[in-house]
Write an enzyme that holds these catalytic residues in place. Structure first.
Site, PDB file in Angstrom:
ATOM      1  N   GLU A  41       7.522 -21.824   7.526  1.00  0.00           N
ATOM      2  CA  GLU A  41       7.989 -20.961   8.610  1.00  0.00           C
ATOM      3  C   GLU A  41       8.956 -21.651   9.559  1.00  0.00           C
ATOM      4  OE1 GLU A  41       4.947 -21.111  12.240  1.00  0.00           O
ATOM      5  OE2 GLU A  41       4.015 -20.329  10.413  1.00  0.00           O
ATOM      6  N   GLU A  72       0.805  -1.225   0.000  1.00  0.00           N
ATOM      7  CA  GLU A  72       0.000   0.000   0.000  1.00  0.00           C
ATOM      8  C   GLU A  72       0.837   1.274   0.000  1.00  0.00           C
ATOM      9  OE1 GLU A  72      -3.120   0.403  -0.383  1.00  0.00           O
ATOM     10  OE2 GLU A  72      -3.955  -1.594  -0.096  1.00  0.00           O
TER      11      GLU A  72
END
Length: 277
Positions: free
Chosen positions: A94, A63
């Site tokens: 992960e 953004e």
């Protein structure tokens, strides 16, 4: 429980999130100052996370260019499992500290960079591996976690740890923990960009005009900032080559595009300095 009882319970728990984040404001402000200092020296901001935490980082980084007109390199996000992990669960991605180190090493972090590790548990190996490598390279490190006493909190120089409490759905950290992460990352980039001059008062003066909706918003921003009509703002924006900073200087000082560009250049693109404010 009925549907209403479930959502009422969730809403009651969600109210705790803003309070928990509020307790972390001093740490968030320290992180903002560190990021601003680094970027002013040519550094970058990296988010590192896995699963929901990684997606929060990806969202916030994505953004920044359209909202603040910043280059893609300034704010970047690494997520365990790579691009596919943004929309799909990548099993085991992960669990490797080595992968976290490898992915960050590829970005060539340096002393002026800031690496923000995001992990609700504070134990995610991928994030720990990245932060360890960041420290080795001399980059500043920040932890955003819901568990202060875990390894991530001990590893980072600045720790932001909103204590949101147990989740309604036990262990589902996309809920309150995820909401707190979103709030913290919103604060980090918004405050950083304001301090770097990418906003004018409370207006997105560097918003990138990519569609009709944003084009209309840009005109409203210019009209509000300059106290002129939208039609006047439209004429100035066109003459400025759709550069909102140039257009605002034109409107506020009553000068042409060439003179406005010259003032901005002399002020090193500092809008307030160019306006004499």
């Amino acid at each position: 429980m009925t549907a209403r009882e479930i959502v009422r319970l969730m809403n009651r728990e969600d109210r705790k999130v803003a309070i928990a984040v509020g307790r972390e404001l001093p740490a968030i402000a320290r992180a903002v100052d560190a990021i601003v200092k680094g970027i002013r020296k040519g550094g970058r901001l990296f988010y590192v996370g896995a699963g929901s935490s990684g997606r929060m980082g990806v969202l916030d980084a994505a953004e920044c260019p359209p909202t603040f007109g910043t280059p893609q390199r300034m704010v970047q996000a690494l997520i365990a499992g790579g691009r596919r992990a943004i929309t799909h669960a990548v099993e085991g991605a992960e669990d490797s500290t080595r992968n976290g180190e490898r992915d960050l090493r590829a970005m060539k972090p340096a002393r002026n960079d800031v690496v923000v590790g995001i992990a609700a548990s504070g134990t995610t190996p991928y994030v720990l591996g990245a932060l360890k490598y960041a420290r080795k390279r001399g980059a500043a490190t920040v932890a955003v976690t819901s568990n202060l006493r875990m390894p991530l909190g001990r590893l980072a120089e600045i720790v932001i740890a909103p204590e949101v409490g147990p989740e309604v759905l036990t262990g589902s950290t996309r809920l309150k923990a995820g909401t707190s992460q979103k709030m913290v990352l919103n604060m980090l980039t918004t405050a950083v960009m304001a301090r770097l001059g990418h906003v004018y008062e409370n207006l997105m003066i560097d918003v990138v005009i990519t569609n009709e909706k944003v084009a209309e918003r840009a005109l409203r921003i210019l009209a509000e900032a300059s106290g002129t009509r939208v039609s006047t703002a439209e004429h100035a924006l066109r003459a400025a080559g759709h550069n909102m900073r140039v257009a605002l200087v034109m409107l506020k000082l009553g000068i042409g595009a060439a003179a406005a560009k010259k003032r901005l250049k002399m002020a090193e693109r500092d809008l307030r300095k160019a306006l004499g404010e």
